[in-house]
Scaffold this active site. Structure first.
Site, PDB file in Angstrom:
ATOM      1  CB  THR A  69      39.993 -67.331 -16.862  1.00 20.75           C
ATOM      2  OG1 THR A  69      38.801 -66.552 -16.650  1.00 20.75           O
ATOM      3  CG2 THR A  69      41.009 -67.025 -15.766  1.00 20.75           C
ATOM      4  N   GLY A  70      39.519 -68.621 -19.727  1.00 23.58           N
ATOM      5  CA  GLY A  70      38.646 -68.970 -20.842  1.00 23.58           C
ATOM      6  C   GLY A  70      39.086 -68.278 -22.109  1.00 23.58           C
ATOM      7  N   GLY A  71      40.392 -68.214 -22.327  1.00 25.99           N
ATOM      8  CA  GLY A  71      40.930 -67.441 -23.441  1.00 25.99           C
ATOM      9  C   GLY A  71      41.203 -68.233 -24.695  1.00 25.99           C
ATOM     10  CB  SER A 100      37.030 -70.873 -27.745  1.00 22.74           C
ATOM     11  OG  SER A 100      36.339 -71.071 -26.529  1.00 22.74           O
ATOM     12  N   GLY A 101      36.015 -68.120 -28.300  1.00 29.08           N
ATOM     13  CA  GLY A 101      34.944 -67.162 -28.050  1.00 29.08           C
ATOM     14  C   GLY A 101      35.398 -65.778 -27.648  1.00 29.08           C
ATOM     15  CB  ILE A 102      33.945 -63.458 -25.142  1.00 33.73           C
ATOM     16  CG1 ILE A 102      32.559 -63.311 -25.777  1.00 33.73           C
ATOM     17  CG2 ILE A 102      34.346 -62.172 -24.434  1.00 33.73           C
ATOM     18  CD1 ILE A 102      31.427 -63.197 -24.777  1.00 33.73           C
ATOM     19  N   GLY A 103      36.835 -64.729 -24.901  1.00 37.73           N
ATOM     20  CA  GLY A 103      38.177 -64.664 -24.313  1.00 37.73           C
ATOM     21  C   GLY A 103      39.263 -64.599 -25.361  1.00 37.73           C
ATOM     22  CB  SER A 139      25.026 -63.554 -18.732  1.00 37.24           C
ATOM     23  OG  SER A 139      23.973 -63.906 -19.608  1.00 37.24           O
ATOM     24  CE1 TYR A 178      26.162 -68.701 -18.170  1.00 37.43           C
ATOM     25  CE2 TYR A 178      24.354 -67.233 -18.762  1.00 37.43           C
ATOM     26  CZ  TYR A 178      25.699 -67.569 -18.818  1.00 37.43           C
ATOM     27  OH  TYR A 178      26.568 -66.772 -19.515  1.00 37.43           O
TER      28      TYR A 178
END
Length: 243
Positions: A12-14, A16-19, A137, A150
């Site tokens: 999930t969240g794939g 951009s970024g880390i994903g 995190s 957060y």
């Protein structure tokens, strides 16, 4: 390059970024990957960047109907899942006197509720011996000015994997948290420069991390290289949480 040969991963969240970095690496290592993202344009661009052995499914992890559509899409291909990388998350700064109900609900809905149901709804499709990875995190372990709501969301999911390690042990399913420090991602670009400067000043290695460095740690937790690793929090943070 075959650490994940024949495996199926959901990230999930794939888009951009880390994903996205993890999706590229997982495919390079032999996996078929399903990625999600909230914005169709970015999702399509990510699919093109990955290049093959990938399906992009638009959705918001905070929306349970979207999660149902995700797993219906996986099921429709007659595939089962070996890796769930619950990576989607959002980050915002707010000091105690400026906290709003909307800020609190937004972060907990995506970072906690979204993660929980991403994993729960995957269970019927998860193979025994599968790997669950949650993006945590360093903020869960360090007090950070205006960033503690957060941090609290990430502390919550740290407890999830402790419970799941016990609850899913009979199926041999491993659950771990991957906790980055400040990483050069689009989320960082959205934060106040002075806040980022304060955080960077506390990193022993003296720099921000790169998405590929986190993706390599995700590959370790996804692969048989970590076959006797479960219930942990693996920090990829330049030492920030350790001092």
């Amino acid at each position: 390059m075959d650490k994940l040969q024949g495996k199926v991963a959901v990230i999930t969240g794939g888009s951009s970024g880390i994903g996205l970095a993890a999706a590229k690496l997982f495919v390079a290592e032999g996996a078929y990957v399903f990625i999600t993202g909230r914005r169709q344009k970015e999702l399509d661009e990510a699919v093109r960047a990955i290049g093959g052995n990938v399906t992009g499914i638009r959705g918001d992890v905070a929306n349970l109907d979207d999660l149902d559509r995700l797993y219906e899409s996986v099921s429709s291909t007659a595939r089962r899942i070996d890796i769930v990388f619950a990576n989607a998350g959002i980050a915002e700064f707010a000091t105690l006197d400026n906290i709003t109900e909307a800020h609190f609900d937004k972060l907990f809905s995506t970072n906690v509720k979204g993660v929980l149901f991403t994993v729960q709804k995957a269970l019927p499709l998860l193979n025994n011996g599968a790997s669950i990875i949650l993006t945590g995190s360093v903020a869960s372990a360090k007090g950070t000015h205006a960033f503690w709501v957060y941090g609290a969301t990430k502390a919550a999911i740290r407890n999830f994997v402790r419970g799941w390690t016990v609850e899913l042990k009979d199926r041999g399913i491993r659950s771990n948290v991957l906790s980055p420090g400040p990483i050069d991602t689009p989320i960082i670009d959205q934060q106040p420069p002075d806040a980022i400067a304060r955080i960077l000043s506390t990193i022993p290695m003296g720099r921000m991390g790169q998405v590929d460095e986190v993706a390599k740690a995700a590959l370790f937790l996804a692969s048989d290289d970590s076959s006797f690793v479960t219930g942990i929090e693996l920090f990829v943070d330049g030492g920030r949480a350790q001092i």
